[in-house]
Design a protein around this motif. Structure first.
Motif, PDB file in Angstrom:
ATOM      1  N   UNK B   1      20.612  31.084  -3.977  1.00 38.81           N
ATOM      2  CA  UNK B   1      19.436  32.106  -5.334  1.00 38.81           C
ATOM      3  C   UNK B   1      19.708  30.688  -6.185  1.00 38.81           C
ATOM      4  N   UNK B   2      18.800  30.704  -7.124  1.00 40.34           N
ATOM      5  CA  UNK B   2      18.542  29.849  -8.077  1.00 40.34           C
ATOM      6  C   UNK B   2      19.474  30.266  -9.489  1.00 40.34           C
ATOM      7  N   UNK B   3      20.621  28.778  -9.732  1.00 36.26           N
ATOM      8  CA  UNK B   3      20.814  29.251 -10.709  1.00 36.26           C
ATOM      9  C   UNK B   3      21.703  28.359 -11.765  1.00 36.26           C
ATOM     10  N   UNK B  26      21.505  25.581  -9.702  1.00 37.42           N
ATOM     11  CA  UNK B  26      22.373  25.136  -8.528  1.00 37.42           C
ATOM     12  C   UNK B  26      20.805  25.337  -7.734  1.00 37.42           C
ATOM     13  N   UNK B  27      20.287  24.850  -6.718  1.00 37.82           N
ATOM     14  CA  UNK B  27      18.485  25.650  -6.242  1.00 37.82           C
ATOM     15  C   UNK B  27      18.611  24.328  -5.087  1.00 37.82           C
ATOM     16  N   UNK B  97      10.950  28.408  -8.622  1.00 39.24           N
ATOM     17  CA  UNK B  97      10.230  28.617  -7.080  1.00 39.24           C
ATOM     18  C   UNK B  97      10.531  30.053  -6.436  1.00 39.24           C
ATOM     19  N   UNK B  98       8.791  30.782  -6.307  1.00 41.95           N
ATOM     20  CA  UNK B  98       8.805  31.044  -6.142  1.00 41.95           C
ATOM     21  C   UNK B  98       8.323  30.955  -4.766  1.00 41.95           C
ATOM     22  N   UNK B  99       7.741  32.068  -3.246  1.00 45.68           N
ATOM     23  CA  UNK B  99       7.401  31.863  -2.159  1.00 45.68           C
ATOM     24  C   UNK B  99       6.547  31.127  -2.729  1.00 45.68           C
ATOM     25  N   UNK B 100       5.563  31.339  -2.944  1.00 44.77           N
ATOM     26  CA  UNK B 100       4.354  30.934  -3.153  1.00 44.77           C
ATOM     27  C   UNK B 100       4.351  29.512  -3.370  1.00 44.77           C
ATOM     28  N   UNK B 101       5.279  28.948  -4.320  1.00 43.97           N
ATOM     29  CA  UNK B 101       5.966  27.468  -4.560  1.00 43.97           C
ATOM     30  C   UNK B 101       6.129  27.220  -6.019  1.00 43.97           C
ATOM     31  N   UNK B 102       5.974  26.422  -6.665  1.00 48.87           N
ATOM     32  CA  UNK B 102       6.249  26.461  -8.304  1.00 48.87           C
ATOM     33  C   UNK B 102       6.161  27.323  -8.921  1.00 48.87           C
ATOM     34  N   UNK B 104       6.194  29.694 -13.245  1.00 44.91           N
ATOM     35  CA  UNK B 104       6.479  28.633 -14.817  1.00 44.91           C
ATOM     36  C   UNK B 104       7.793  29.663 -15.054  1.00 44.91           C
ATOM     37  N   UNK B 105       8.307  30.404 -14.235  1.00 42.36           N
ATOM     38  CA  UNK B 105       9.285  31.642 -14.025  1.00 42.36           C
ATOM     39  C   UNK B 105      10.996  30.968 -14.821  1.00 42.36           C
ATOM     40  N   UNK B 106      10.961  30.691 -16.233  1.00 43.92           N
ATOM     41  CA  UNK B 106      12.079  30.140 -15.701  1.00 43.92           C
ATOM     42  C   UNK B 106      13.893  31.702 -15.737  1.00 43.92           C
ATOM     43  N   UNK B 107      14.749  30.240 -15.446  1.00 43.31           N
ATOM     44  CA  UNK B 107      16.443  31.037 -15.531  1.00 43.31           C
ATOM     45  C   UNK B 107      16.911  30.512 -16.653  1.00 43.31           C
ATOM     46  N   UNK B 108      17.722  31.221 -17.370  1.00 39.64           N
ATOM     47  CA  UNK B 108      18.286  31.121 -18.352  1.00 39.64           C
ATOM     48  C   UNK B 108      19.415  31.249 -17.666  1.00 39.64           C
ATOM     49  N   UNK B 109      20.901  29.862 -18.505  1.00 36.78           N
ATOM     50  CA  UNK B 109      22.359  30.322 -18.574  1.00 36.78           C
ATOM     51  C   UNK B 109      22.114  31.032 -19.850  1.00 36.78           C
TER      52      UNK B 109
END
Lengths: 115, 118
Positions: B1-3, B26-27, B97-102, B104-109
């Motif tokens: 998972x991305x973090x 982490x990705x 990154x989703x199953x369909x590719x990149x 624009x959903x952002x994961x924040x610290x």
């Protein structure tokens, strides 16, 4: 070129009432993301919409929360029967398309306070 | 998972000095994008700088630069010549990154609160 417009900026609701948050994306943008920021935390993704379609709602609570982005008019995030834990800042961001963008344009947020 | 991890809850810096705000990520995806946002006390989210994973050079925007170390998976923000108006919360974010590719959903610290002292 107006930026992303959110209203109201501040919203106070009593427990059990409904909250409606509006987001008008930038001109020419047809993709909208909603995020929630709880106090002292970073933003967390809620839902991604295109015109008339929900693309990804994996971050939305299963109950009481819904979102729409009609063909005409702003995107609406609706919270029914609000509880104190819904108190947060709600942000939307808009994009021109689904391709990767180097910048997400955020609105100024709506600060919801449930009393 | 991305973090995204920001380990500094708060930082002090003297006016006119430089400051580095840490961000590690982490990705497992080879293609990703990293962002920094500023959130002043008024609450809006202000875009500062973007770094793509394939960009050859570190991104710079005025007094902001991104110290991108791909092998260490770090994307630290450097603010040069700090000003009083730089006092704010700073968030590092990564495009998910989703199953369909990149997407624009952002994961924040969780953010770093910077206080610039006169």
């Amino acid at each position: 070129n107006a930026g992303v417009m959110q209203n109201p900026r501040h919203l106070v609701r009593r427990r059990g009432q409904e909250a409606r948050l509006r987001c008008s994306p930038m001109k020419g943008h047809s993709h909208v993301y909603w995020y929630r920021q709880l106090p002292e935390e970073g933003l967390k993704f809620m839902v991604y919409l295109q015109k008339e379609n929900i693309i990804d709602e994996s971050g939305m609570p299963k109950e009481r929360f819904s979102a729409e982005f009609p063909k005409e008019g702003p995107s609406i995030l609706r919270i029914q029967q609000v509880v104190r834990g819904d108190s947060a800042a709600y942000f939307c961001a808009s994009h021109k398309g689904s391709a990767e963008n180097t910048e997400a344009f955020f609105g100024q947020g709506t600060r919801l306070t449930v009393v | 998972a991305q973090k995204i991890t920001q380990t500094q809850p708060g930082m002090f810096v003297q006016e006119k000095e430089a400051v580095t705000l840490d961000c590690t990520y982490d990705t497992s995806d080879p293609s990703y994008g990293l962002f920094w946002y500023k959130q002043p006390s008024s609450g809006e989210m202000i875009f500062l700088i973007y770094q793509g994973s394939y960009d050859q050079q570190n991104a710079t925007e005025g007094r902001y630069s991104l110290n991108f170390q791909k092998a260490r998976k770090s994307a630290n923000l450097v603010i040069s010549a700090s000003q009083l108006g730089d006092s704010a919360m700073y968030f590092c974010a990564m495009r998910e990154t989703g199953y369909g590719g990149a997407t624009n959903k952002l994961i924040f610290g969780t953010g770093t609160l910077l206080a610039v002292q006169p």
